[in-house]
Design a protein around this motif. Sequence first.
Motif, PDB file in Angstrom:
ATOM      1  N   ILE A   1     -62.014  32.669  -6.413  1.00 12.32           N
ATOM      2  CA  ILE A   1     -61.696  31.263  -6.209  1.00 12.32           C
ATOM      3  C   ILE A   1     -62.010  30.522  -7.500  1.00 12.32           C
ATOM      4  O   ILE A   1     -62.736  31.031  -8.362  1.00 12.32           O
ATOM      5  CB  ILE A   1     -62.494  30.649  -5.034  1.00 12.32           C
ATOM      6  CG1 ILE A   1     -63.997  30.823  -5.258  1.00 12.32           C
ATOM      7  CG2 ILE A   1     -62.065  31.269  -3.706  1.00 12.32           C
ATOM      8  CD1 ILE A   1     -64.862  30.073  -4.281  1.00 12.32           C
ATOM      9  N   ALA A   2     -61.493  29.339  -7.633  1.00 14.46           N
ATOM     10  CA  ALA A   2     -61.758  28.537  -8.828  1.00 14.46           C
ATOM     11  C   ALA A   2     -63.264  28.293  -8.962  1.00 14.46           C
ATOM     12  O   ALA A   2     -63.934  27.976  -7.976  1.00 14.46           O
ATOM     13  CB  ALA A   2     -61.013  27.214  -8.748  1.00 14.46           C
TER      14      ALA A   2
ATOM     15  N   ILE B   1     -56.637  26.186  -1.325  1.00 17.68           N
ATOM     16  CA  ILE B   1     -56.869  27.617  -1.236  1.00 17.68           C
ATOM     17  C   ILE B   1     -55.681  28.221  -0.507  1.00 17.68           C
ATOM     18  O   ILE B   1     -55.246  27.706   0.529  1.00 17.68           O
ATOM     19  CB  ILE B   1     -58.169  27.936  -0.462  1.00 17.68           C
ATOM     20  CG1 ILE B   1     -59.359  27.239  -1.123  1.00 17.68           C
ATOM     21  CG2 ILE B   1     -58.401  29.436  -0.388  1.00 17.68           C
ATOM     22  CD1 ILE B   1     -60.610  27.245  -0.278  1.00 17.68           C
TER      23      ILE B   1
ATOM     24  N   LEU C   1     -64.652  24.821  -7.638  1.00 17.32           N
ATOM     25  CA  LEU C   1     -64.234  24.375  -6.311  1.00 17.32           C
ATOM     26  C   LEU C   1     -65.249  23.440  -5.670  1.00 17.32           C
ATOM     27  O   LEU C   1     -64.888  22.383  -5.146  1.00 17.32           O
ATOM     28  CB  LEU C   1     -64.019  25.597  -5.416  1.00 17.32           C
ATOM     29  CG  LEU C   1     -62.966  25.508  -4.345  1.00 17.32           C
ATOM     30  CD1 LEU C   1     -61.610  25.158  -4.909  1.00 17.32           C
ATOM     31  CD2 LEU C   1     -62.886  26.833  -3.603  1.00 17.32           C
ATOM     32  N   GLU C   2     -66.519  23.796  -5.715  1.00 15.84           N
ATOM     33  CA  GLU C   2     -67.551  22.954  -5.110  1.00 15.84           C
ATOM     34  C   GLU C   2     -67.668  21.610  -5.817  1.00 15.84           C
ATOM     35  O   GLU C   2     -67.832  20.576  -5.172  1.00 15.84           O
ATOM     36  CB  GLU C   2     -68.900  23.665  -5.119  1.00 15.84           C
ATOM     37  CG  GLU C   2     -68.988  24.773  -4.088  1.00 15.84           C
ATOM     38  CD  GLU C   2     -70.325  25.450  -4.084  1.00 15.84           C
ATOM     39  OE1 GLU C   2     -71.171  25.041  -3.271  1.00 15.84           O
ATOM     40  OE2 GLU C   2     -70.519  26.376  -4.900  1.00 15.84           O
TER      41      GLU C   2
ATOM     42  N   TYR D   1     -64.741  19.363  -4.784  1.00 16.01           N
ATOM     43  CA  TYR D   1     -64.957  18.846  -3.427  1.00 16.01           C
ATOM     44  C   TYR D   1     -66.037  17.765  -3.423  1.00 16.01           C
ATOM     45  O   TYR D   1     -65.851  16.697  -2.842  1.00 16.01           O
ATOM     46  CB  TYR D   1     -65.342  19.992  -2.487  1.00 16.01           C
ATOM     47  CG  TYR D   1     -65.682  19.524  -1.090  1.00 16.01           C
ATOM     48  CD1 TYR D   1     -64.678  19.167  -0.200  1.00 16.01           C
ATOM     49  CD2 TYR D   1     -66.994  19.417  -0.657  1.00 16.01           C
ATOM     50  CE1 TYR D   1     -64.976  18.723   1.083  1.00 16.01           C
ATOM     51  CE2 TYR D   1     -67.306  18.982   0.618  1.00 16.01           C
ATOM     52  CZ  TYR D   1     -66.293  18.638   1.481  1.00 16.01           C
ATOM     53  OH  TYR D   1     -66.600  18.191   2.748  1.00 16.01           O
TER      54      TYR D   1
ATOM     55  N   ILE E   1     -59.331  20.245  -2.670  1.00 12.21           N
ATOM     56  CA  ILE E   1     -59.315  21.640  -3.098  1.00 12.21           C
ATOM     57  C   ILE E   1     -58.187  22.346  -2.363  1.00 12.21           C
ATOM     58  O   ILE E   1     -57.876  22.011  -1.222  1.00 12.21           O
ATOM     59  CB  ILE E   1     -60.657  22.358  -2.854  1.00 12.21           C
ATOM     60  CG1 ILE E   1     -60.997  22.399  -1.369  1.00 12.21           C
ATOM     61  CG2 ILE E   1     -61.779  21.689  -3.639  1.00 12.21           C
ATOM     62  CD1 ILE E   1     -61.918  23.515  -1.009  1.00 12.21           C
TER      63      ILE E   1
END
Length: 184
Positions: free
Chosen positions: A160-161, A176, A164-165, A168, A174
């Motif tokens: 995953i990128a 997916i 991402l956190e 967000y 985000i």
Amino acid sequence: MNITIDKDIRKADQRIAYATRRLKQANSSDIITIVVIFNNGGFTPAIERLVDAIDKTKAFQVHLVFSGYAVSSAAYLFAYYVFYNKKRTNITVHVKRSLSLVYHKPRTPVPSSNTGEVIFANTLPPPYPTGYQLLINTTTRFDNVFDSMMKHFRASNSQIAHNLEDVYNYNGDIQIMFDAGKYR
């Protein structure tokens, strides 16, 4: 029984009301399929009523089938059952073809503004203004589901990128992708 929820989720959404009624009336031999396709999300309390009804149903099985895209509260429904609430064994989640999941923190329009500007719970200065408790509570639930999703991705070494956190938590959307298949 199939119930399709596409496009938007509205405050007085009759599809959600119908699904909630059917789930509450279900008996131990019923199989209920809820299809969520090309859904932009929308009014979060409506989807939370649906989640509550799914959690409490006596139906033999509840199949959630997603396709196309699920944004906002529709994404919450997917993530809630795939990553967060795994207690109920009578609930399955499938992706038909593929799914673009777009997850973000809940937001609400700025009162008396015609600009389209929105407010997030984490931008409200304490003490919180009256009338924002729903936004604050909903954000906590979305955050809990998001945290369980991230925990799953880390534990499974998913690609995953890396940011991402951060995206967000800074109120971004985000995205997916999920391939076709059974996720629960």
